[in-house]
Structures are given as structure tokens and as C-alpha cells.
Write an enzyme that holds these catalytic residues in place. Sequence first.
Site, PDB file in Angstrom:
ATOM      1  N   GLU A 234      15.529  -7.357   8.043  1.00 52.30           N
ATOM      2  CA  GLU A 234      14.860  -6.285   7.283  1.00 52.30           C
ATOM      3  C   GLU A 234      13.551  -5.844   7.934  1.00 52.30           C
TER       4      GLU A 234
ATOM      5  N   SER B 165      15.681  -3.970  16.186  1.00 56.43           N
ATOM      6  CA  SER B 165      14.426  -3.349  15.734  1.00 56.43           C
ATOM      7  C   SER B 165      14.430  -1.851  15.977  1.00 56.43           C
TER       8      SER B 165
ATOM      9  N   GLN C 175      -7.481 -36.514  -0.415  1.00 62.68           N
ATOM     10  CA  GLN C 175      -8.062 -35.172  -0.237  1.00 62.68           C
ATOM     11  C   GLN C 175      -7.204 -34.282   0.657  1.00 62.68           C
TER      12      GLN C 175
ATOM     13  N   GLY D 299       7.055 -36.074   4.184  1.00 59.05           N
ATOM     14  CA  GLY D 299       7.280 -37.035   5.271  1.00 59.05           C
ATOM     15  C   GLY D 299       8.701 -36.915   5.806  1.00 59.05           C
TER      16      GLY D 299
ATOM     17  N   PHE E  73       4.844   1.683  18.770  1.00 61.71           N
ATOM     18  CA  PHE E  73       6.196   1.138  18.958  1.00 61.71           C
ATOM     19  C   PHE E  73       6.695   1.341  20.384  1.00 61.71           C
TER      20      PHE E  73
HETATM   21  P1  TGC Z   1      11.013   7.247  13.087  1.00 60.64           P
HETATM   22  O1  TGC Z   1      11.012   8.341  14.126  1.00 60.64           O
HETATM   23  O2  TGC Z   1       9.734   6.657  12.637  1.00 60.64           O
HETATM   24  O3  TGC Z   1      11.805   7.783  11.785  1.00 60.64           O
HETATM   25  C1  TGC Z   1      13.091   8.382  11.873  1.00 60.64           C
HETATM   26  C2  TGC Z   1      13.330   9.073  10.521  1.00 60.64           C
HETATM   27  O4  TGC Z   1      13.330   8.102   9.474  1.00 60.64           O
HETATM   28  C3  TGC Z   1      12.227   8.328   8.559  1.00 60.64           C
HETATM   29  N1  TGC Z   1      11.698   7.025   8.196  1.00 60.64           N
HETATM   30  C4  TGC Z   1      11.865   6.489   6.985  1.00 60.64           C
HETATM   31  N2  TGC Z   1      12.445   6.992   5.871  1.00 60.64           N
HETATM   32  C5  TGC Z   1      12.458   6.201   4.783  1.00 60.64           C
HETATM   33  N3  TGC Z   1      11.939   4.965   4.779  1.00 60.64           N
HETATM   34  C6  TGC Z   1      11.352   4.432   5.868  1.00 60.64           C
HETATM   35  N4  TGC Z   1      10.859   3.187   5.835  1.00 60.64           N
HETATM   36  C7  TGC Z   1      11.303   5.201   7.040  1.00 60.64           C
HETATM   37  N5  TGC Z   1      10.818   4.996   8.294  1.00 60.64           N
HETATM   38  C8  TGC Z   1      11.064   6.118   8.978  1.00 60.64           C
HETATM   39  C9  TGC Z   1      11.268   9.205   9.328  1.00 60.64           C
HETATM   40  O5  TGC Z   1      10.474   9.978   8.456  1.00 60.64           O
HETATM   41  C10 TGC Z   1      12.222  10.060  10.140  1.00 60.64           C
HETATM   42  O6  TGC Z   1      12.799  11.015   9.240  1.00 60.64           O
HETATM   43  P2  TGC Z   1      13.315  12.466   9.733  1.00 60.64           P
HETATM   44  O7  TGC Z   1      13.667  13.187   8.470  1.00 60.64           O
HETATM   45  O8  TGC Z   1      12.152  13.065  10.479  1.00 60.64           O
HETATM   46  O9  TGC Z   1      14.477  12.244  10.626  1.00 60.64           O
HETATM   47  O10 TGC Z   1      12.005   6.130  13.608  1.00 60.64           O
HETATM   48  P3  TGC Z   1      11.858   5.121  14.821  1.00 60.64           P
HETATM   49  O11 TGC Z   1      13.123   5.193  15.610  1.00 60.64           O
HETATM   50  O12 TGC Z   1      10.568   5.330  15.547  1.00 60.64           O
HETATM   51  O13 TGC Z   1      11.853   3.693  14.083  1.00 60.64           O
HETATM   52  C11 TGC Z   1      10.828   3.277  13.244  1.00 60.64           C
HETATM   53  C12 TGC Z   1      11.034   1.785  12.847  1.00 60.64           C
HETATM   54  C13 TGC Z   1      10.843   0.893  14.059  1.00 60.64           C
HETATM   55  C14 TGC Z   1       9.990   1.460  11.808  1.00 60.64           C
HETATM   56  C15 TGC Z   1      12.439   1.582  12.274  1.00 60.64           C
HETATM   57  O14 TGC Z   1      13.413   1.819  13.200  1.00 60.64           O
HETATM   58  C16 TGC Z   1      12.646   0.199  11.696  1.00 60.64           C
HETATM   59  O15 TGC Z   1      12.329  -0.003  10.536  1.00 60.64           O
HETATM   60  N6  TGC Z   1      13.219  -0.774  12.467  1.00 60.64           N
HETATM   61  C17 TGC Z   1      13.614  -2.066  11.941  1.00 60.64           C
HETATM   62  C18 TGC Z   1      15.106  -2.088  11.660  1.00 60.64           C
HETATM   63  C19 TGC Z   1      15.468  -2.945  10.486  1.00 60.64           C
HETATM   64  O16 TGC Z   1      14.678  -3.291   9.645  1.00 60.64           O
HETATM   65  N7  TGC Z   1      16.744  -3.290  10.383  1.00 60.64           N
HETATM   66  C20 TGC Z   1      17.244  -4.002   9.230  1.00 60.64           C
HETATM   67  C21 TGC Z   1      18.750  -3.976   9.168  1.00 60.64           C
HETATM   68  S1  TGC Z   1      19.429  -4.474   7.618  1.00 60.64           S
HETATM   69  C22 TGC Z   1      19.062  -6.097   7.436  1.00 60.64           C
HETATM   70  O17 TGC Z   1      18.367  -6.663   8.203  1.00 60.64           O
HETATM   71  C23 TGC Z   1      19.635  -6.801   6.246  1.00 60.64           C
HETATM   72  S2  TGC Z   1      19.157  -8.439   6.168  1.00 60.64           S
HETATM   73  C24 TGC Z   1      19.879  -9.047   4.755  1.00 60.64           C
HETATM   74  C25 TGC Z   1      19.038  -8.908   3.549  1.00 60.64           C
HETATM   75  O18 TGC Z   1      18.412  -7.853   3.302  1.00 60.64           O
HETATM   76  O19 TGC Z   1      18.978  -9.859   2.769  1.00 60.64           O
HETATM   77  P1  FAD Z   2      15.054  -7.468  18.574  1.00 62.49           P
HETATM   78  O1  FAD Z   2      14.955  -6.087  18.072  1.00 62.49           O
HETATM   79  O2  FAD Z   2      15.736  -7.672  19.887  1.00 62.49           O
HETATM   80  O3  FAD Z   2      13.592  -8.099  18.651  1.00 62.49           O
HETATM   81  C1  FAD Z   2      13.295  -9.266  19.447  1.00 62.49           C
HETATM   82  C2  FAD Z   2      11.783  -9.506  19.359  1.00 62.49           C
HETATM   83  O4  FAD Z   2      11.085  -8.383  19.917  1.00 62.49           O
HETATM   84  C3  FAD Z   2      11.282  -9.637  17.914  1.00 62.49           C
HETATM   85  O5  FAD Z   2      10.251 -10.593  17.847  1.00 62.49           O
HETATM   86  C4  FAD Z   2      10.702  -8.273  17.636  1.00 62.49           C
HETATM   87  O6  FAD Z   2       9.713  -8.262  16.632  1.00 62.49           O
HETATM   88  C5  FAD Z   2      10.100  -7.951  18.996  1.00 62.49           C
HETATM   89  N1  FAD Z   2       9.872  -6.509  19.166  1.00 62.49           N
HETATM   90  C6  FAD Z   2      10.772  -5.498  19.022  1.00 62.49           C
HETATM   91  N2  FAD Z   2      10.167  -4.309  19.213  1.00 62.49           N
HETATM   92  C7  FAD Z   2       8.857  -4.581  19.466  1.00 62.49           C
HETATM   93  C8  FAD Z   2       7.711  -3.772  19.764  1.00 62.49           C
HETATM   94  N3  FAD Z   2       7.798  -2.450  19.779  1.00 62.49           N
HETATM   95  N4  FAD Z   2       6.547  -4.398  19.970  1.00 62.49           N
HETATM   96  C9  FAD Z   2       6.428  -5.738  19.932  1.00 62.49           C
HETATM   97  N5  FAD Z   2       7.482  -6.569  19.667  1.00 62.49           N
HETATM   98  C10 FAD Z   2       8.665  -5.976  19.449  1.00 62.49           C
HETATM   99  N6  FAD Z   2      21.378  -6.188  10.044  1.00 62.49           N
HETATM  100  C11 FAD Z   2      22.125  -5.261   9.354  1.00 62.49           C
HETATM  101  O7  FAD Z   2      22.252  -4.113   9.757  1.00 62.49           O
HETATM  102  N7  FAD Z   2      22.778  -5.641   8.213  1.00 62.49           N
HETATM  103  C12 FAD Z   2      22.715  -6.893   7.710  1.00 62.49           C
HETATM  104  O8  FAD Z   2      23.315  -7.181   6.651  1.00 62.49           O
HETATM  105  C13 FAD Z   2      21.938  -7.886   8.413  1.00 62.49           C
HETATM  106  N8  FAD Z   2      21.895  -9.173   7.973  1.00 62.49           N
HETATM  107  C14 FAD Z   2      21.258 -10.121   8.740  1.00 62.49           C
HETATM  108  C15 FAD Z   2      21.344 -11.468   8.380  1.00 62.49           C
HETATM  109  C16 FAD Z   2      20.742 -12.447   9.184  1.00 62.49           C
HETATM  110  C17 FAD Z   2      20.890 -13.890   8.814  1.00 62.49           C
HETATM  111  C18 FAD Z   2      20.000 -12.065  10.338  1.00 62.49           C
HETATM  112  C19 FAD Z   2      19.322 -13.092  11.193  1.00 62.49           C
HETATM  113  C20 FAD Z   2      19.910 -10.738  10.684  1.00 62.49           C
HETATM  114  C21 FAD Z   2      20.547  -9.754   9.908  1.00 62.49           C
HETATM  115  N9  FAD Z   2      20.523  -8.402  10.296  1.00 62.49           N
HETATM  116  C22 FAD Z   2      21.278  -7.458   9.605  1.00 62.49           C
HETATM  117  C23 FAD Z   2      19.908  -8.012  11.559  1.00 62.49           C
HETATM  118  C24 FAD Z   2      18.380  -7.919  11.521  1.00 62.49           C
HETATM  119  O9  FAD Z   2      17.990  -6.780  10.814  1.00 62.49           O
HETATM  120  C25 FAD Z   2      17.877  -7.899  12.977  1.00 62.49           C
HETATM  121  O10 FAD Z   2      18.059  -9.189  13.496  1.00 62.49           O
HETATM  122  C26 FAD Z   2      16.429  -7.479  13.056  1.00 62.49           C
HETATM  123  O11 FAD Z   2      16.279  -6.124  12.709  1.00 62.49           O
HETATM  124  C27 FAD Z   2      15.851  -7.700  14.480  1.00 62.49           C
HETATM  125  O12 FAD Z   2      16.692  -7.201  15.455  1.00 62.49           O
HETATM  126  P2  FAD Z   2      17.094  -8.126  16.722  1.00 62.49           P
HETATM  127  O13 FAD Z   2      17.603  -9.412  16.208  1.00 62.49           O
HETATM  128  O14 FAD Z   2      18.002  -7.313  17.589  1.00 62.49           O
HETATM  129  O15 FAD Z   2      15.748  -8.408  17.486  1.00 62.49           O
END
Ligand code: TGC
Ligand code: FAD
Length: 395
Positions: A374, A148, A290, A350, A394
Amino acid sequence: MATTTKPTALDPRDFLAIDALLDDEERAIRDTVRQFVRDRILPEVGEWFEQAILPRELVQEIGKLGLFGMHLEGYGLPGASAVAYGLTCMELEAGDSGVRSLVSVQGSLAMFSIWKWGSEEQKQRWLPGMHTGELIGCFGLTEPDAGSDPGSMRTTARRDGSDWVLNGSKMWITNGTIADVATVWARTEDGQINGFLVERGMPGFEAPEMHHKISLRASVTSELVLHDVRVPEENRFPEVSSLRGPLSCLNEARYGIVWGAVGAGRACYESALEYAKERIVFGKPIAGYQLTQQKLAEMALEINRATLVALHIGRMKDDGTLLPQHVSMGKMGNVRGAIEVARSARTILGGNGITLEYPVIRHANNLESVLTYEGTHEVHTLVVGQAITGENAFR
Ligand code: TGC
Ligand code: FAD
């Protein structure tokens, strides 16, 4: 423009006649993907899920349909509308979240990162082959200790002459083991974050598959291990310096999930509706009770609500007015709704609800991953919370 066709009767599969809000081209793309899912995915996906495989040839077949990076323009890419891409994600995920993930990660993460942040040479080299499915990409952001909070990543990139030397590991990376190229995000010595294109076979780079998942089983999930991997300067994204680079890509993939989740929920609802009409208990179909009708009505409500949200968000994306916070709200609501639908559908089936003969438990299990990846439900809640209150909760 949407062609207005007056519905003549209520359609349980499209209760609010949302189909009428689509134009002919959008319907045609939707129907093509729906047919592909019916013919190619549904007959076999239960088996793939059970065996935890995703057949490699599927990548080329989806490539032939032109779905990888379909919403991007230039470099031979189709430049389809956001709504057309969203409908595609919805239909693919009605098959399986793993199939939608394959397309999301290839098109919205790996291709998009190159399309948005890559050099001209990188775009020309990778995008055409990734579109056709000849080349596969993955996107490495998450690490064992940084999910995250990707800003706490430990993967490093050290400059050495005209090369960069990468060290670290990524976890949970979709398509990793089968990828020809990985977008790897790493911290450079000056503390900035940059993206590097790490190619299959580069010495020191490995991508072992992760096993023992009970969700997203028809999907390749991998670790990326980087041990002194030497990457040439021409494989670095020239303009990235902060988390904005990777986070901008996440918006794209999250957008696809806003739609995809509706597809998974819809498949569960349709399966439960069909079952309820046929299953006789206490002398009549359970659809006539229902309590069952309440479940089905709530499911239909949620599917229609979520489809309208997805369509509205899609139209905003096509208009250029969509913000990341809108996508967060869409992902939050639609994934949660789909999980509720899947769990309720499961009860209607079921005991049969826990077998892979029906799609419901497979979707329910998959949606647990979709809830987490995501950006977890909590992360998107905090994004929306911050947008509403102006307070960052956060940290
Ligand atoms: P923060 O300080 O808020 O921002 C850092 C810089 O990023 C910019 N920014 C964004 N830009 C574009 N789109 C967004 N949604 C953005 N959110 C933030 C921001 O303006 C800043 O820019 P700059 O120019 O000032 O440097 O960052 P933070 O460290 O406080 O984090 C914010 C947070 C928690 C929302 C972010 O880290 C987050 O979204 N965390 C979740 C990570 C996540 O979603 N990981 C996914 C990995 S990929 C995946 O899961 C693939 S799954 C497979 C599939 O898709 O099917
Ligand atoms: P953590 O960040 O450790 O979170 C654990 C728990 O803490 C969660 O419930 C979370 O919501 C909670 N938490 C975290 N921060 C806070 C807060 N500030 N306040 C309250 N609660 C909080 N990643 C990639 O980069 N590329 C990929 O292609 C990709 N594919 C994936 C495919 C699968 C099947 C899965 C399961 C994951 C994939 N991911 C990928 C990773 C995915 O993006 C992460 O699992 C996700 O971002 C969460 O990170 P984490 O698992 O480390 O959980």
C-alpha cells in the site's frame, strides 16, 4: 455524538481514555469485532501462520458479520462511518495483519474499485455477493517490475471487436488464488490505464499462490498470469483513463492500515505488559525494573499517539475533508510506530518472544509487509515531502 464518560482510574490499555471519544454505535461495532477476534482468530491464528493458511470458511464468517465493504453505501451495503470501519480494521489487525488484509483487499480495493468506477451492471452483479463473502475479489496493480511506480506497468489490453485481450502478469496479489473476480489494471493501446474485471475460469487466466513468505503467512498471496485473456467490453470500467483510477482505491485501503497498524502494535504491548508482570528475574517481576518500564511507557505513548492520529484522520474522512496526503502521513507514522512497539515488546519476552505461543513475533513479521505494501514508507515520505515543499522528488 461521543458520550463523555469520566474515567475513574487510569486504564493501562487506554491510557488517555480515548474510548470516551467514541459514540455508542462505534463502541458496539468495535466490541463485536473484538469479540470475534478473541473467539475465532486468536485461538488458531498461530497455527494458521505456522502452516501458512487462511481457512476459507473465515471469509463467509466475516461476511456474516457484514464487514466486507461495510463503509460503502447502496447495493445492500451498510454505509457505516469511516471511524467504525477504522475501528474494525484495528480490531482485526490486533488478531493478525493477514485477516485485516483479507477485509481491506475485499472491501477497500476489489469492492471499492467496482463501487467507484464500475458500471451499474457491474455493481449489481458483484457487490451484494462480495459483501456477504459468497464472492471473493482481488486487486491486481503491482507487477514484477512495477511496484512503487505502477505507471511503468507492462500489462496490456488490446481492443478486438467487442472484447479486450489482456496480456501480462501481476505479482503479490492478496486473495488472488481464491478470488472469483480480479480487478486488473492494464494499459490500453492509446497509452491510457483502465480497469478490467477478470473472472475466475476465463481461458488464459491463472492465479497461482506464492509460497515461502515469512511474513503475512496467514494470507493468500498470488501471481496473476494473463495470456491472451478475452474480456468482454461490459467487464471494463467505463470511466477510467489514468492512474487516478487505481490510486483512488489505494487511499481507501491505506486508510484502513492507519488504524490496523495500531491494533497490531496494541496486541504486542498488551502481551509484553502481561508478561512483564509475571516474569520473575533476579527475584522480582521484570515490570519492576526501570529499563522495562521505559519500554512499556514508550509503547503506551506510541499506541495512544497512533490511536489519536487514526481517530482524527477518521473524523476528517467522515467530514469529507481528508486528503490522500493526510492518509500518507498516517500510514507512515502508525506503521513505523507499530514496528517499534513490536520489536521492543519482543525484547521483553526474551526467548519466548520468538515463539508463536505469543503473538509478538508474528505481528513483528507481518508489519514488515505492512511497511511495504500500500505504498512503501519511502513512497509516503515522498508524498508528504512533496506536499510540504511543492517539489516532486520521485523522479
Ligand atoms: P501522479 O502523476 O502523481 O498521478 C497520476 C494520476 O493519479 C492521481 N493521483 C491520485 N488520485 C487519487 N489518490 C491518490 N492518492 C493519488 N495520487 C495520484 C493524480 O492526480 C493523477 O491524476 P490525473 O487525473 O492527472 O491522471 O502519479 P505517479 O506515477 O507520479 O505516482 C505517484 C505515486 C508514486 C505516489 C503512486 O504511484 C503510488 O502511490 N505508488 C505506490 C503504489 C502502491 O501503493 N501500490 C499498492 C498496490 S495494492 C497493495 O499493496 C495491497 S496490499 C494488501 C492490503 O491492502 O492489505
Ligand atoms: P519497489 O518498488 O521495487 O521498491 C524497492 C525499494 O525502493 C523500496 O524500499 C522503495 O521504497 C524504494 N523506492 C522506490 N522508489 C523510490 C524513490 N523514488 N525514492 C527512494 N526509494 C524508492 N499489490 C497489489 O497490487 N495488490 C495486492 O493485493 C498486493 N498485496 C500485497 C501483499 C503482500 C504481502 C505484499 C508484500 C505486497 C503486496 N502488494 C500488492 C504489492 C505491494 O504494493 C508492493 O510490494 C509495493 O508497492 C512495493 O513495490 P515493490 O515490492 O515492487 O518494491
